[in-house]
Design a protein around this motif. Structure first.
Motif, mmCIF file in Angstrom:
data_model
loop_
_atom_site.group_PDB
_atom_site.id
_atom_site.type_symbol
_atom_site.label_atom_id
_atom_site.label_comp_id
_atom_site.label_asym_id
_atom_site.label_seq_id
_atom_site.Cartn_x
_atom_site.Cartn_y
_atom_site.Cartn_z
ATOM 1 N N GLU A 58 30.189 -39.373 -56.255
ATOM 2 C CA GLU A 58 29.943 -38.234 -57.097
ATOM 3 C C GLU A 58 30.873 -37.118 -56.621
ATOM 4 O O GLU A 58 31.072 -36.209 -57.591
ATOM 5 C CB GLU A 58 28.377 -37.901 -56.990
ATOM 6 N N LEU A 59 31.002 -36.597 -55.380
ATOM 7 C CA LEU A 59 31.726 -35.663 -54.881
ATOM 8 C C LEU A 59 33.306 -35.798 -55.596
ATOM 9 O O LEU A 59 33.765 -34.820 -56.002
ATOM 10 C CB LEU A 59 31.980 -35.519 -53.435
ATOM 11 N N ALA A 63 35.182 -33.207 -58.208
ATOM 12 C CA ALA A 63 36.590 -32.775 -57.837
ATOM 13 C C ALA A 63 37.516 -32.988 -58.710
ATOM 14 O O ALA A 63 38.236 -32.150 -59.263
ATOM 15 C CB ALA A 63 37.190 -33.277 -56.422
ATOM 16 N N SER A 64 37.374 -34.248 -59.103
ATOM 17 C CA SER A 64 38.445 -34.659 -60.422
ATOM 18 C C SER A 64 38.115 -33.724 -61.628
ATOM 19 O O SER A 64 39.135 -33.492 -62.488
ATOM 20 C CB SER A 64 38.127 -36.287 -60.710
ATOM 21 N N ALA A 65 36.876 -33.600 -62.099
ATOM 22 C CA ALA A 65 36.503 -32.745 -63.249
ATOM 23 C C ALA A 65 36.923 -31.454 -63.067
ATOM 24 O O ALA A 65 37.114 -30.829 -64.106
ATOM 25 C CB ALA A 65 34.969 -32.715 -63.399
ATOM 26 N N LEU A 197 32.125 -27.409 -54.503
ATOM 27 C CA LEU A 197 32.725 -28.061 -55.685
ATOM 28 C C LEU A 197 31.768 -27.499 -56.826
ATOM 29 O O LEU A 197 30.696 -27.353 -56.589
ATOM 30 C CB LEU A 197 32.754 -29.431 -55.597
ATOM 31 N N PRO A 198 32.318 -27.272 -57.946
ATOM 32 C CA PRO A 198 31.360 -27.019 -59.028
ATOM 33 C C PRO A 198 30.530 -27.986 -59.527
ATOM 34 O O PRO A 198 30.883 -29.266 -59.229
ATOM 35 C CB PRO A 198 32.404 -26.549 -60.204
ATOM 36 N N PRO A 199 29.146 -27.646 -59.954
ATOM 37 C CA PRO A 199 28.387 -28.691 -60.279
ATOM 38 C C PRO A 199 28.759 -29.522 -61.246
ATOM 39 O O PRO A 199 29.579 -29.296 -62.186
ATOM 40 C CB PRO A 199 26.952 -27.855 -60.711
ATOM 41 N N ALA A 200 28.236 -30.942 -61.397
ATOM 42 C CA ALA A 200 28.613 -31.693 -62.454
ATOM 43 C C ALA A 200 28.420 -31.238 -63.928
ATOM 44 O O ALA A 200 27.344 -30.634 -63.902
ATOM 45 C CB ALA A 200 27.844 -32.931 -62.213
ATOM 46 N N GLY A 201 29.438 -31.265 -64.579
ATOM 47 C CA GLY A 201 29.274 -30.770 -65.907
ATOM 48 C C GLY A 201 29.742 -29.239 -66.218
ATOM 49 O O GLY A 201 29.635 -28.736 -67.173
ATOM 50 N N GLU A 202 29.923 -28.560 -65.039
ATOM 51 C CA GLU A 202 30.360 -27.273 -65.138
ATOM 52 C C GLU A 202 31.840 -27.015 -65.131
ATOM 53 O O GLU A 202 32.464 -27.753 -64.840
ATOM 54 C CB GLU A 202 29.901 -26.520 -63.815
#
Length: 230
Positions: A58-59, A63-65, A197-202
């Motif tokens: 998930e991390l 990071a990729s996002a 890292l920014p939260p998922a989807g942000e």
């Protein structure tokens, strides 16, 4: 006659002016979009915490996002400074950048990039950009290099093909604080990545906006003619 038991009297906690001010500044910092420095909690504290370890997959996805390479994310700590989460972003192709702030407005900028040796070792060749404001100090300090101009200064070191730099203005950040932050800088572990890292989807990691009012040559002064800003 049996003596009567008297419970101890509890004195109210008295805050000294210094402690009261410290608490007020801490509360102000938490209300300005900043968080405690990720490195402020020891590995032992994190390992003994009831919180489960962050999921590495998930991390990596987060990071990729954000267009970041997880291995290039570094953190640091400095007394009174906290990470400004909104400052986290990508530098260049696969670099990392963030800013740590303190209540009085001081800033420490952290950057991790693939750069030539000269960008770290100013004693070898002046780093690019130094011609705009000449260096007034350039010296080796342990495993790091320290350089300063009239207005700013920075510590830099090479690590695994990357140049890690911590800098700020000389008016806001003194050399001792900057040096301490540079020595404390390290690659983020999974717990620290989860905080940084920014939260998922942000939405994050957006490419820098190109300004149309900056000429390609010269000293970079804005061009205010009609149509220059695009």
């Amino acid at each position: 006659m049996t003596p009567r038991y008297r419970p101890p009297r509890l004195r109210p906690l008295l805050l000294t002016p210094t402690l009261a001010m410290t608490l007020a500044l801490a509360l102000a910092a938490t209300g300005c979009g900043t968080e405690p420095a990720p490195g402020s909690q020891t590995v032992a504290d994190r390992s003994s915490s009831a919180d489960p370890a962050p999921d590495r997959a998930e991390l990596e996805a987060r990071a990729s996002a954000a267009q970041l390479v997880a291995e290039h994310v570094w953190v640091t700590e400095a007394a009174g400074y906290a990470l400004a989460r909104q400052s986290v972003g990508v530098l260049g192709d696969d670099g990392f950048g963030s800013v740590y702030t303190e209540p009085d407005g001081g800033q420490i900028r952290l950057s991790v990039e693939r750069l030539p040796h000269a960008d770290a070792d100013c004693t070898d060749d002046p780093a690019p950009g130094s011609a705009q404001e000449p260096l007034v100090a350039c010296e080796r300090d342990g495993e790091q290099w320290y350089r300063a101009t009239e207005s700013g200064h920075a510590y830099a070191r090479e690590q695994g093909g990357l140049v890690v730099t911590l800098g700020g203005t000389r008016q806001e950040v003194d050399r001792a604080t900057l040096r301490g932050a540079s020595l404390a800088a390290h690659r983020a572990d999974d717990y620290e990545l989860d905080q940084v890292l920014p939260p998922a989807g942000e939405a994050a990691g957006r490419a820098p906006v190109e300004r149309g009012d900056l000429p390609p040559e010269g000293d970079g002064a804005p061009d205010n003619e009609v149509g220059a800003s695009g």
